[in-house]
Design an enzyme around this catalytic site. Structure first.
Site, PDB file in Angstrom:
ATOM      1  N   LYS A 148       0.796  -1.232   0.000  1.00 18.69           N
ATOM      2  CA  LYS A 148       0.000   0.000   0.000  1.00 18.69           C
ATOM      3  C   LYS A 148       0.829   1.283   0.000  1.00 18.69           C
ATOM      4  CE  LYS A 148      -3.388  -1.039  -0.686  1.00 18.69           C
ATOM      5  NZ  LYS A 148      -3.696  -1.713  -2.002  1.00 18.69           N
ATOM      6  N   HIS A 186       7.112  -7.631  -1.958  1.00 15.97           N
ATOM      7  CA  HIS A 186       6.832  -6.989  -0.666  1.00 15.97           C
ATOM      8  C   HIS A 186       7.690  -7.638   0.424  1.00 15.97           C
ATOM      9  CE1 HIS A 186       3.467  -4.754  -2.170  1.00 15.97           C
ATOM     10  NE2 HIS A 186       2.606  -5.738  -2.203  1.00 15.97           N
ATOM     11  N   SER A 201      -4.618   3.182   4.017  1.00 10.12           N
ATOM     12  CA  SER A 201      -4.788   2.449   2.761  1.00 10.12           C
ATOM     13  C   SER A 201      -4.876   0.945   3.047  1.00 10.12           C
ATOM     14  CB  SER A 201      -3.609   2.769   1.839  1.00 10.12           C
ATOM     15  OG  SER A 201      -3.772   2.139   0.604  1.00 10.12           O
TER      16      SER A 201
HETATM   17  P1  A3P Z   1      -5.036   4.717  -1.272  1.00  7.54           P
HETATM   18  O1  A3P Z   1      -5.630   3.486  -0.673  1.00  7.54           O
HETATM   19  O2  A3P Z   1      -4.553   5.695  -0.232  1.00  7.54           O
HETATM   20  O3  A3P Z   1      -5.926   5.371  -2.280  1.00  7.54           O
HETATM   21  P2  A3P Z   1      -0.145  -0.433  -3.669  1.00  7.54           P
HETATM   22  O4  A3P Z   1      -0.126  -0.384  -5.155  1.00  7.54           O
HETATM   23  O5  A3P Z   1       1.214  -0.517  -3.034  1.00  7.54           O
HETATM   24  O6  A3P Z   1      -1.085  -1.482  -3.184  1.00  7.54           O
HETATM   25  O7  A3P Z   1      -0.675   0.986  -3.156  1.00  7.54           O
HETATM   26  C1  A3P Z   1      -2.020   1.337  -3.346  1.00  7.54           C
HETATM   27  C2  A3P Z   1      -2.178   2.817  -3.055  1.00  7.54           C
HETATM   28  O8  A3P Z   1      -1.586   3.568  -4.128  1.00  7.54           O
HETATM   29  C3  A3P Z   1      -3.646   3.201  -2.990  1.00  7.54           C
HETATM   30  O9  A3P Z   1      -3.708   4.296  -2.062  1.00  7.54           O
HETATM   31  C4  A3P Z   1      -3.884   3.654  -4.427  1.00  7.54           C
HETATM   32  O10 A3P Z   1      -5.008   4.475  -4.579  1.00  7.54           O
HETATM   33  C5  A3P Z   1      -2.588   4.417  -4.681  1.00  7.54           C
HETATM   34  N1  A3P Z   1      -2.327   4.598  -6.132  1.00  7.54           N
HETATM   35  C6  A3P Z   1      -2.291   3.680  -7.111  1.00  7.54           C
HETATM   36  N2  A3P Z   1      -2.089   4.258  -8.300  1.00  7.54           N
HETATM   37  C7  A3P Z   1      -1.996   5.593  -8.066  1.00  7.54           C
HETATM   38  C8  A3P Z   1      -1.805   6.723  -8.914  1.00  7.54           C
HETATM   39  N3  A3P Z   1      -1.678   6.611 -10.225  1.00  7.54           N
HETATM   40  N4  A3P Z   1      -1.764   7.948  -8.316  1.00  7.54           N
HETATM   41  C9  A3P Z   1      -1.892   8.088  -6.988  1.00  7.54           C
HETATM   42  N5  A3P Z   1      -2.077   7.045  -6.138  1.00  7.54           N
HETATM   43  C10 A3P Z   1      -2.132   5.808  -6.673  1.00  7.54           C
END
Ligand code: A3P
Length: 284
Positions: free
Chosen positions: A48, A99, A129
């Site tokens: 996240k 991860h 998140s």
């Molecule tokens: P939120 O839950 O705060 O919205 P991961 O890919 O490590 O699982 O992380 C997911 C987080 O990255 C989520 O945060 C998601 O919305 C955010 N995320 C993914 N793509 C994004 C983008 N293009 N711009 C901004 N945030 C992004």
């Protein structure tokens, strides 16, 4: 190493929570001896922290925004090395994602031969998140409430274990590795500079048109709508009534969740565990 008190889908390996549809203890043990091609860059994140976003950035840089690569699902272009489904023969793999903590990655990765990108994110936003992700994923146990999740996070009783140990450990080995730390907050503030920095780290030159095109394809809206990046094809893994993979994509959302007392408590834990940590996080 199985922990019978955990629900069926959970198991612990080296004390860390993994999920049985995607991981197996036997596979995690074997992974240490995997020989991986050092030409494949490795993306390391605590869950996240912006993994998917950086996967898309790296993938588009590496293929120079090539159409045929973009038609392949992002999780195939950038597979998780700890997944039982991962095999070293994946033809479309451009990046390896993980991860895992420092101890658990293949031994060969712990050298300067690999280009490694580690994405960091303000831990309070990671908590929020992750809290939503635990509610939304069918393969994770839904948190009882935010307070309960916060305590579990601090104890490392969440998917992939302790955030504190993950980041500290990887950072403590930085001088032995060819590793670039990138902050989610910097990606939000100035994505153009981050894409240029990542391209330069990967030894790729981008012309202005390609850079613009990559920036357009890495917006939150674009990635949320793009079937190759939005995970809608694996909707059975998620409970769509409880959320969305692309949730908010902002910084500082923790302020909408942490009570003043929870924030004070977390700050004191943070100070104790991370007070001397050299990387600082915006918006703490
Ligand atoms: P939120 O839950 O705060 O919205 P991961 O890919 O490590 O699982 O992380 C997911 C987080 O990255 C989520 O945060 C998601 O919305 C955010 N995320 C993914 N793509 C994004 C983008 N293009 N711009 C901004 N945030 C992004």
């Amino acid at each position: 190493m199985e922990n019978s008190e955990e629900p069926m889908t959970y198991f612990r390996h080296n004390g860390i929570i993994f999920c049985s549809p995607f991981h197996s203890a036997e596979r995690l043990e074997r992974l240490k001896d995997f020989n991986i091609d050092p030409h494949i860059p490795v993306l390391i994140t605590y869950p996240k922290s912006g993994t998917t976003w950086m996967q898309q950035i790296m993938s588009l840089i590496l293929c120079n925004d090539n159409d045929s690569k973009k038609m392949i699902n992002l999780y195939t272009r950038a597979p998780w090395m700890e997944s039982v489904r991962f095999n070293l023969e994946i033809r479309d793999c451009q990046i390896l994602t993980t991860h895992l903590n420092y101890q658990m990655v293949p031994n060969c990765v712990k050298s300067k031969m690999f280009k490694i990108i580690y994405v960091t994110r303000n831990p309070k936003d990671v908590i929020v998140s992750s809290y939503h992700f635990h509610k939304y994923s069918r393969f994770l146990e839904a948190p009882k409430n935010f307070q309960d999740f916060l305590e579990n996070f601090v104890e490392g009783n969440v998917f992939f274990g302790s955030w504190f140990e993950h980041i500290r450990d990887w950072h403590s080995h930085k001088d032995e590795l060819n590793i670039l730390f990138v902050a989610y907050e910097d990606m939000k503030n100035d994505l153009r500079s981050v894409v240029q920095k990542v391209a330069s780290f990967l030894n790729k030159k981008l012309d202005e048109e390609t850079l613009e095109s990559i920036l357009n394809q890495c917006t939150f809206k674009h990635m949320k709508e793009n079937p190759k990046t939005n995970y809608k094809d694996v909707s059975d893994l998620f409970n769509s009534e409880s959320g969305s993979f692309y949730r908010k994509g902002i910084t500082g959302d923790w302020k909408n969740y942490f009570l003043v007392s929870q924030n004070e408590w977390f700050d004191s834990i943070y100070q104790e565990k991370m007070g001397d940590f050299p990387l600082k996080f915006d918006n703490m």
